[in-house]
Design a protein around this motif. Sequence first.
Motif, PDB file in Angstrom:
ATOM      1  N   ARG A  45      -1.701  23.035 -13.603  1.00  0.00           N
ATOM      2  CA  ARG A  45      -2.103  22.910 -15.009  1.00  0.00           C
ATOM      3  C   ARG A  45      -3.603  22.703 -15.178  1.00  0.00           C
ATOM      4  O   ARG A  45      -4.181  23.129 -16.171  1.00  0.00           O
ATOM      5  CB  ARG A  45      -1.348  21.777 -15.688  1.00  0.00           C
ATOM      6  N   SER A  46      -4.232  22.050 -14.214  1.00  0.00           N
ATOM      7  CA  SER A  46      -5.666  21.792 -14.322  1.00  0.00           C
ATOM      8  C   SER A  46      -6.501  22.939 -13.752  1.00  0.00           C
ATOM      9  O   SER A  46      -7.729  22.897 -13.805  1.00  0.00           O
ATOM     10  CB  SER A  46      -6.019  20.480 -13.601  1.00  0.00           C
ATOM     11  N   LEU A  47      -5.839  23.967 -13.221  1.00  0.00           N
ATOM     12  CA  LEU A  47      -6.562  25.087 -12.610  1.00  0.00           C
ATOM     13  C   LEU A  47      -6.593  26.288 -13.542  1.00  0.00           C
ATOM     14  O   LEU A  47      -5.637  26.563 -14.259  1.00  0.00           O
ATOM     15  CB  LEU A  47      -5.873  25.516 -11.302  1.00  0.00           C
ATOM     16  N   THR A  48      -7.694  27.016 -13.491  1.00  0.00           N
ATOM     17  CA  THR A  48      -7.744  28.292 -14.196  1.00  0.00           C
ATOM     18  C   THR A  48      -6.960  29.322 -13.381  1.00  0.00           C
ATOM     19  O   THR A  48      -6.620  29.086 -12.215  1.00  0.00           O
ATOM     20  CB  THR A  48      -9.201  28.778 -14.347  1.00  0.00           C
ATOM     21  N   MET A  49      -6.688  30.465 -13.976  1.00  0.00           N
ATOM     22  CA  MET A  49      -5.996  31.534 -13.248  1.00  0.00           C
ATOM     23  C   MET A  49      -6.795  31.932 -12.008  1.00  0.00           C
ATOM     24  O   MET A  49      -6.225  32.144 -10.935  1.00  0.00           O
ATOM     25  CB  MET A  49      -5.787  32.754 -14.146  1.00  0.00           C
ATOM     26  N   GLN A  50      -8.109  32.016 -12.162  1.00  0.00           N
ATOM     27  CA  GLN A  50      -8.964  32.410 -11.037  1.00  0.00           C
ATOM     28  C   GLN A  50      -8.904  31.374  -9.916  1.00  0.00           C
ATOM     29  O   GLN A  50      -8.823  31.722  -8.746  1.00  0.00           O
ATOM     30  CB  GLN A  50     -10.409  32.611 -11.493  1.00  0.00           C
ATOM     31  N   GLN A  52      -6.445  29.353  -9.244  1.00  0.00           N
ATOM     32  CA  GLN A  52      -5.133  29.449  -8.598  1.00  0.00           C
ATOM     33  C   GLN A  52      -5.088  30.659  -7.664  1.00  0.00           C
ATOM     34  O   GLN A  52      -4.613  30.556  -6.539  1.00  0.00           O
ATOM     35  CB  GLN A  52      -4.023  29.545  -9.649  1.00  0.00           C
ATOM     36  N   ARG A  53      -5.611  31.803  -8.124  1.00  0.00           N
ATOM     37  CA  ARG A  53      -5.673  33.002  -7.264  1.00  0.00           C
ATOM     38  C   ARG A  53      -6.474  32.716  -6.003  1.00  0.00           C
ATOM     39  O   ARG A  53      -6.082  33.117  -4.907  1.00  0.00           O
ATOM     40  CB  ARG A  53      -6.334  34.165  -8.019  1.00  0.00           C
ATOM     41  N   ASP A  54      -7.609  32.034  -6.161  1.00  0.00           N
ATOM     42  CA  ASP A  54      -8.459  31.745  -4.999  1.00  0.00           C
ATOM     43  C   ASP A  54      -7.762  30.824  -4.002  1.00  0.00           C
ATOM     44  O   ASP A  54      -7.839  31.045  -2.794  1.00  0.00           O
ATOM     45  CB  ASP A  54      -9.788  31.130  -5.451  1.00  0.00           C
ATOM     46  N   LYS A  55      -7.083  29.788  -4.498  1.00  0.00           N
ATOM     47  CA  LYS A  55      -6.375  28.874  -3.596  1.00  0.00           C
ATOM     48  C   LYS A  55      -5.230  29.577  -2.870  1.00  0.00           C
ATOM     49  O   LYS A  55      -5.035  29.390  -1.672  1.00  0.00           O
ATOM     50  CB  LYS A  55      -5.870  27.654  -4.361  1.00  0.00           C
ATOM     51  N   GLU A  56      -4.474  30.389  -3.596  1.00  0.00           N
ATOM     52  CA  GLU A  56      -3.412  31.162  -2.948  1.00  0.00           C
ATOM     53  C   GLU A  56      -4.015  32.140  -1.945  1.00  0.00           C
ATOM     54  O   GLU A  56      -3.480  32.333  -0.849  1.00  0.00           O
ATOM     55  CB  GLU A  56      -2.591  31.925  -3.989  1.00  0.00           C
ATOM     56  N   GLY A  57      -5.143  32.729  -2.317  1.00  0.00           N
ATOM     57  CA  GLY A  57      -5.826  33.667  -1.442  1.00  0.00           C
ATOM     58  C   GLY A  57      -6.256  33.037  -0.132  1.00  0.00           C
ATOM     59  O   GLY A  57      -6.133  33.646   0.936  1.00  0.00           O
ATOM     60  N   GLY A 106       0.900  35.895  -6.019  1.00  0.00           N
ATOM     61  CA  GLY A 106       1.402  34.906  -6.958  1.00  0.00           C
ATOM     62  C   GLY A 106       1.419  35.457  -8.373  1.00  0.00           C
ATOM     63  O   GLY A 106       1.170  36.642  -8.605  1.00  0.00           O
ATOM     64  N   PRO A 107       1.664  34.598  -9.341  1.00  0.00           N
ATOM     65  CA  PRO A 107       1.823  35.057 -10.726  1.00  0.00           C
ATOM     66  C   PRO A 107       0.572  35.688 -11.333  1.00  0.00           C
ATOM     67  O   PRO A 107       0.669  36.479 -12.265  1.00  0.00           O
ATOM     68  CB  PRO A 107       2.223  33.794 -11.487  1.00  0.00           C
ATOM     69  N   TYR A 108      -0.600  35.381 -10.796  1.00  0.00           N
ATOM     70  CA  TYR A 108      -1.833  35.930 -11.352  1.00  0.00           C
ATOM     71  C   TYR A 108      -2.480  36.974 -10.451  1.00  0.00           C
ATOM     72  O   TYR A 108      -3.641  37.331 -10.626  1.00  0.00           O
ATOM     73  CB  TYR A 108      -2.826  34.805 -11.658  1.00  0.00           C
ATOM     74  N   GLY A 109      -1.747  37.442  -9.463  1.00  0.00           N
ATOM     75  CA  GLY A 109      -2.270  38.499  -8.611  1.00  0.00           C
ATOM     76  C   GLY A 109      -3.032  37.963  -7.414  1.00  0.00           C
ATOM     77  O   GLY A 109      -2.776  36.861  -6.937  1.00  0.00           O
ATOM     78  N   PHE A 110      -3.988  38.770  -6.957  1.00  0.00           N
ATOM     79  CA  PHE A 110      -4.708  38.488  -5.716  1.00  0.00           C
ATOM     80  C   PHE A 110      -6.158  38.099  -5.980  1.00  0.00           C
ATOM     81  O   PHE A 110      -6.791  38.604  -6.904  1.00  0.00           O
ATOM     82  CB  PHE A 110      -4.702  39.719  -4.808  1.00  0.00           C
ATOM     83  N   SER A 111      -6.686  37.247  -5.114  1.00  0.00           N
ATOM     84  CA  SER A 111      -8.103  36.885  -5.183  1.00  0.00           C
ATOM     85  C   SER A 111      -8.941  38.065  -4.700  1.00  0.00           C
ATOM     86  O   SER A 111      -8.442  38.974  -4.018  1.00  0.00           O
ATOM     87  CB  SER A 111      -8.377  35.659  -4.306  1.00  0.00           C
ATOM     88  N   ASP A 112     -10.213  38.025  -5.020  1.00  0.00           N
ATOM     89  CA  ASP A 112     -11.132  39.076  -4.559  1.00  0.00           C
ATOM     90  C   ASP A 112     -11.206  39.100  -3.038  1.00  0.00           C
ATOM     91  O   ASP A 112     -11.314  40.166  -2.436  1.00  0.00           O
ATOM     92  CB  ASP A 112     -12.538  38.867  -5.147  1.00  0.00           C
ATOM     93  N   ALA A 113     -11.127  37.930  -2.407  1.00  0.00           N
ATOM     94  CA  ALA A 113     -11.200  37.858  -0.944  1.00  0.00           C
ATOM     95  C   ALA A 113      -9.996  38.555  -0.306  1.00  0.00           C
ATOM     96  O   ALA A 113     -10.138  39.255   0.701  1.00  0.00           O
ATOM     97  CB  ALA A 113     -11.277  36.405  -0.492  1.00  0.00           C
ATOM     98  N   VAL A 114      -8.811  38.381  -0.879  1.00  0.00           N
ATOM     99  CA  VAL A 114      -7.618  39.044  -0.346  1.00  0.00           C
ATOM    100  C   VAL A 114      -7.729  40.546  -0.584  1.00  0.00           C
ATOM    101  O   VAL A 114      -7.417  41.343   0.304  1.00  0.00           O
ATOM    102  CB  VAL A 114      -6.326  38.464  -0.968  1.00  0.00           C
ATOM    103  N   ARG A 115      -8.188  40.945  -1.748  1.00  0.00           N
ATOM    104  CA  ARG A 115      -8.372  42.384  -2.026  1.00  0.00           C
ATOM    105  C   ARG A 115      -9.361  43.001  -1.028  1.00  0.00           C
ATOM    106  O   ARG A 115      -9.171  44.132  -0.579  1.00  0.00           O
ATOM    107  CB  ARG A 115      -8.854  42.601  -3.455  1.00  0.00           C
ATOM    108  N   SER A 116     -10.402  42.264  -0.688  1.00  0.00           N
ATOM    109  CA  SER A 116     -11.387  42.768   0.281  1.00  0.00           C
ATOM    110  C   SER A 116     -10.788  42.920   1.668  1.00  0.00           C
ATOM    111  O   SER A 116     -11.157  43.827   2.417  1.00  0.00           O
ATOM    112  CB  SER A 116     -12.598  41.836   0.356  1.00  0.00           C
TER     113      SER A 116
END
Length: 157
Positions: A45-50, A52-57, A106-116
């Motif tokens: 809840r305290s995280l932005t979508m970005q 959350q994506r970065d942490k999952e990434g 995850g629910p918001y997709g992939f981080s830029d690092a994972v895409r790279s």
Amino acid sequence: MKITIMAVGRTTTPYIAKATDDYIGRACHYMPVEMLTVADIRQTRSLTMQQQRDKEGEQLLQSFQPSDMVVLLDEHGREMTSRQFAGYIERQAVSGRRRLVFVIGGPYGFSDAVRSRADAMISLSQMTFSHEMVRLFFAEQIYRAMTILRGEPYHHD
């Protein structure tokens, strides 16, 4: 070669988990296939979508091996027929790679690092499905690909 389906978060719906496991078990008769789950991020809840994506990434990146062929399941990826997908798996199997990793984000997709880090992206459909259903559909497609490669009667054109 081993096929790994890597997904963020676990499947909580029992009948979907059971069906997914069934298709993975069937596919294992042809080639080693495994489902790996990367823990989803808690207290988001305290995280932005970005964020959350970065942490999952970060967790996904730690799970990859340097020699992995990493393929993201992404809405912007290449769409294939089941026969084309079977051919794709066959080409990867003869390429000498030890592990082909298909990643469900995850629910918001992939981080830029994972895409790279990704070597390719494929799409199951232009439609949107729940992440649990994607696991089931994709496990079935891997099994279908195996039967296509063996010339077995499961797939009908």
